[in-house]
Design a protein around this motif. Structure first.
Motif, PDB file in Angstrom:
ATOM      1  N   ARG A   1       0.854  -1.193   0.000  1.00 32.22           N
ATOM      2  CA  ARG A   1       0.000   0.000   0.000  1.00 32.22           C
ATOM      3  C   ARG A   1       0.883   1.234   0.000  1.00 32.22           C
ATOM      4  N   PRO A   2       0.382   2.353  -0.504  1.00 35.62           N
ATOM      5  CA  PRO A   2       1.165   3.590  -0.428  1.00 35.62           C
ATOM      6  C   PRO A   2       1.518   3.897   1.028  1.00 35.62           C
ATOM      7  N   TYR A   3       2.643   4.553   1.234  1.00 32.68           N
ATOM      8  CA  TYR A   3       3.125   4.748   2.592  1.00 32.68           C
ATOM      9  C   TYR A   3       2.121   5.499   3.464  1.00 32.68           C
ATOM     10  N   GLU A   4       1.429   6.480   2.886  1.00 37.94           N
ATOM     11  CA  GLU A   4       0.488   7.249   3.693  1.00 37.94           C
ATOM     12  C   GLU A   4      -0.693   6.413   4.169  1.00 37.94           C
ATOM     13  N   ALA A   5      -0.898   5.242   3.531  1.00 33.99           N
ATOM     14  CA  ALA A   5      -2.016   4.379   3.913  1.00 33.99           C
ATOM     15  C   ALA A   5      -1.652   3.385   5.010  1.00 33.99           C
TER      16      ALA A   5
END
Length: 262
Positions: A101-105
């Motif tokens: 998943r994208p890091y912000e997620a």
């Protein structure tokens, strides 16, 4: 593509292979036995005992341990020394991204889980094996890192594997005078049989499955060869680095990713 078996290459050698119940670890451990080594197959999954039983050889033994704890790593090395009389080679193969998943997620506890899974077992096992290698007067540690130190949707995993690269280089410098080599491979995407223990026990959401497809596309695109590697293509360099053929190689991290250096 099937790699040749070098008969007797690990004769009189004791190997500990972690993550040996499936995937790269299983293939490495099985071939090391075929090449004459006495091998402790280590995994957290109980079915590692069934795998070793099927081999029907006194050269292989199984041990179940949680290598996300130092106590688990210490127990593995103690058992290997008691079972086979010492340790010559440690192959650290435990690890693997839990989520894509994208890091912000990522949530904070998910970040922690990725580091525990993909850095701590290698860090602990390298420490726990040293007294046994010192007693032997020589030895080799092969860490299985990853070219995913550059890649999308797995930043915590990438950080963990970057830590393994740093560990490999620093420890190699520190123990070279004790006749111990520390090296690593950095595999790229690898075709392997379906996992018996899932990467993410909670299962992937539809969104995570889409992010996984993005990762697969990126990995193949980044490879000069535009494909995943095979198990044999990963096993061969690991066992080369573990063998006496690589006696003048230490502190090196060998990318095995079809040209993608990570």
């Amino acid at each position: 593509m099937t790699s040749p078996v070098f008969e007797g290459r690990f004769r009189d050698k004791v190997l500990v292979v972690t993550g040996a119940a499936q995937g790269i670890g299983l293939a490495v451990a099985t071939r090391a036995v075929a090449e004459g080594g006495r091998v402790l197959f280590v995994d957290r999954a109980e079915f590692v005992h069934d795998i070793v039983a099927d081999l029907a050889t006194e050269k292989a033994a199984a041990f179940v341990a949680d290598l996300e704890t130092y106590q688990g790593a210490e127990a593995v090395m103690r058992h290997a020394a008691e079972q086979f009389g010492g340790i010559d080679i440690l192959i650290n193969n435990v690890g693997g991204a839990i989520r894509m998943r994208p890091y912000e997620a990522f949530e904070a506890e998910q970040v922690d889980a990725e580091i525990r899974r993909s850095l701590m077992p290698t860090l602990y096992c390298c420490h726990a094996v040293l007294p046994h290698l010192f007693e032997r007067g020589a030895g080799t540690i092969v860490n299985v890192s990853s070219n995913a130190t550059r890649g999308i949707h797995r930043v915590p995993y990438s950080a963990a594997k970057g830590g393994i690269n740093g560990l490999t280089q620093s420890l190699a410098m520190e123990v070279a005078e004790r006749n111990i080599r520390v090296v690593a491979t950095a595999p790229g995407g690898t075709e392997a049989p379906a996992r018996r223990v899932p990467r993410n026990a909670a299962g992937d959401t539809a969104e995570e499955q889409a992010w996984m497809r993005d990762v697969v596309a990126q990995v193949k695109q980044s490879s000069f060869m535009k494909r995943y590697g095979t198990l044999s293509e990963q096993v061969a360099p690991i066992l080369f680095l573990a063998s006496d053929e690589a006696s003048y190689i230490t502190g090196s991290i060998l990318p095995v990713a079809g040209g993608d250096l990570g």
